[in-house]
Design an enzyme around this catalytic site. Sequence first.
Site, PDB file in Angstrom:
ATOM      1  N   LYS A   1      52.383 -29.317  -3.584  1.00 26.03           N
ATOM      2  CA  LYS A   1      52.917 -28.010  -3.161  1.00 26.03           C
ATOM      3  C   LYS A   1      52.823 -27.879  -1.637  1.00 26.03           C
ATOM      4  O   LYS A   1      52.124 -28.663  -0.984  1.00 26.03           O
ATOM      5  CB  LYS A   1      52.107 -26.904  -3.848  1.00 26.03           C
ATOM      6  CG  LYS A   1      50.634 -26.924  -3.506  1.00 26.03           C
ATOM      7  CD  LYS A   1      49.803 -26.079  -4.466  1.00 26.03           C
ATOM      8  CE  LYS A   1      48.333 -26.094  -4.081  1.00 26.03           C
ATOM      9  NZ  LYS A   1      47.476 -25.462  -5.092  1.00 26.03           N
TER      10      LYS A   1
ATOM     11  N   TYR B   1      42.818 -17.383  28.864  1.00 26.52           N
ATOM     12  CA  TYR B   1      42.976 -15.965  28.550  1.00 26.52           C
ATOM     13  C   TYR B   1      41.622 -15.302  28.325  1.00 26.52           C
ATOM     14  O   TYR B   1      40.752 -15.848  27.647  1.00 26.52           O
ATOM     15  CB  TYR B   1      43.805 -15.792  27.280  1.00 26.52           C
ATOM     16  CG  TYR B   1      45.280 -16.087  27.470  1.00 26.52           C
ATOM     17  CD1 TYR B   1      46.059 -15.369  28.366  1.00 26.52           C
ATOM     18  CD2 TYR B   1      45.899 -17.088  26.716  1.00 26.52           C
ATOM     19  CE1 TYR B   1      47.412 -15.635  28.515  1.00 26.52           C
ATOM     20  CE2 TYR B   1      47.248 -17.355  26.846  1.00 26.52           C
ATOM     21  CZ  TYR B   1      48.007 -16.628  27.753  1.00 26.52           C
ATOM     22  OH  TYR B   1      49.332 -16.898  27.896  1.00 26.52           O
TER      23      TYR B   1
HETATM   24  C1  LIG Z   1      46.430 -26.333  -5.491  1.00 25.79           C
HETATM   25  C2  LIG Z   1      46.041 -26.490  -6.921  1.00 25.79           C
HETATM   26  C3  LIG Z   1      45.401 -27.663  -7.368  1.00 25.79           C
HETATM   27  C4  LIG Z   1      44.921 -28.754  -6.441  1.00 25.79           C
HETATM   28  O1  LIG Z   1      43.709 -28.343  -5.838  1.00 25.79           O
HETATM   29  P1  LIG Z   1      42.924 -29.303  -4.811  1.00 25.79           P
HETATM   30  O2  LIG Z   1      41.679 -28.550  -4.488  1.00 25.79           O
HETATM   31  O3  LIG Z   1      43.805 -29.449  -3.618  1.00 25.79           O
HETATM   32  O4  LIG Z   1      42.715 -30.587  -5.519  1.00 25.79           O
HETATM   33  C5  LIG Z   1      45.182 -27.787  -8.732  1.00 25.79           C
HETATM   34  N1  LIG Z   1      45.554 -26.819  -9.595  1.00 25.79           N
HETATM   35  C6  LIG Z   1      46.136 -25.673  -9.196  1.00 25.79           C
HETATM   36  C7  LIG Z   1      46.481 -24.637 -10.192  1.00 25.79           C
HETATM   37  C8  LIG Z   1      46.383 -25.462  -7.849  1.00 25.79           C
HETATM   38  O5  LIG Z   1      46.946 -24.313  -7.446  1.00 25.79           O
END
Ligand SMILES: *Cc1c(COP(=O)(O)O)cnc(C)c1O
Length: 364
Positions: free
Chosen positions: A36, A257
Site C-alpha cells: 500500500k 529560522y
Molecule cells: C499495513 C498493514 C499491514 C502491514 O503492516 P507492517 O507493520 O508494515 O508489516 C498488515 N495488515 C494490515 C491490515 C495493514 O493495514
Amino acid sequence: MSRTTTYAVIHLDAIRHNVQQVRLAAPHSKIMAVIKANAYGHGLLRVAQELKGFVDGFAVARVQEGVRLRKAGFQQKILVLEGFTERDELQNLADYDLDVSLHSRHQLDILQQQIKSKKIGVWIKIDTGMNRLGFKAHEVHDIYEQLMLCDAVKKPLNFMTHFANADDKNDSKTIQQIALFKDLTANYEGEKSIANSAGILAWQDSQTDWVRAGIMLYGISPFPDSTGVALNLKPLMSLHSRLIAVRDISAGETVGYSGTWTSPNATKLGVVAIGYGDGYPRYARIGTPVLVNGERVPLVGRVSMDMITVDLGLHSHAKAGDNVTLWGENLPIEEIALYANTIPYTLVCGITPRVEIVESESVI
Ligand SMILES: *Cc1c(COP(=O)(O)O)cnc(C)c1O
C-alpha cells in the site's frame, strides 16, 4: 551514481533478501506482500515486479491501487485492506478480481443488493482489540451467515484481524488478540490471516494461512528498539543529497529560522540540499546524525523546505558538491525516526516526487 542533487536509491536486491527472511520466519504460511501507499514510498509497480516470483499475493489499501496492479499485469491474489465504501467500487473489485476486507454493515448492505455480479473474494475483518475497523466478536457469526447468502460473494469466506500492539514484545494484548481470533474462527473453513511484520518476527502463534508482511520487506524493523540490520534485514531505501555550501561561522552566531541553534564555537557549517519539501522530517531535532563523506555530523538549526544545516567542525575539509547521506548504510532510518519523534514508516512514505529515484542492484 546519479548526478542529480537529491535522490533516493532503491536497492532492489534487498527486497529479495528480505522476502527470504519472511519465508524463514514463517515457513508454513503464504506471504501477502503489503505494498500500500506506493509500496511504503518505494514504488508500487517496481516493488511488485521484484516480489512477484517470491510471494503468494499482494495487499493494498485502496481499490485503485489494486486496479493499477492488475492493469500492469499482475495475476497474484490481491487483497484490498480498507475494502470499499461506495457501490460503484464493486464493479472494479469484480472486474479486476480483487479480494476485499469486509469490516462494516454498510459494506454488507451494498453486497446484499448486488445480484448479478461476478463473485468477489471476501475477508471478514474481526476487531480483536485494535478498535479501528472490523466486527466485534459477538457479530461474527451473524455476518458470516448473511455473507454466505450473498450471491456476489465467493465461498468459502476468509477471516482476518490486525494487531494493535504487536511491536511491543511484552504486551500481552497480542496474545489475547490471537486467542480471540482463533477461538472465533476455529469452526469455519476459509483462510485465516493475522500477522503483520511484528507478528511474523515476534509472535509465532500469529502465523496462520497467510502472513501480511509490510515494513520488514523494506528492510525496516517493526520494533522501536531495534533496526532492520539487527534483524538481518537489508534496507531497501537510502536517501542522499549533496553539500551546496560550506561557510565559516563564529561563536555566538545563530543558524536558520528562529535562530534555534547558537554555535558555541567557531566552526564550519555545511548546507545540504534537502528539506521537508523532499520528505526529510521537519521535526528532526538538533543533533540528528547526517553522514557527510561517510562521517557523522550533527544537524543544527531548523529543517527548512529545501535545505538543512550541519555542523561540520572547524577542521573539516568538506566542500560544496560532497556526498551526504540522510539514511542508509551506517545510518539506520530507525535512528533518524527516533530523533524526529516519529516511526520509520512515515519517513519512507513521505519522500516527495521531487526526489529522484535511482534503482540499484547492489545491496547496501
Ligand atoms: C499495513 C498493514 C499491514 C502491514 O503492516 P507492517 O507493520 O508494515 O508489516 C498488515 N495488515 C494490515 C491490515 C495493514 O493495514
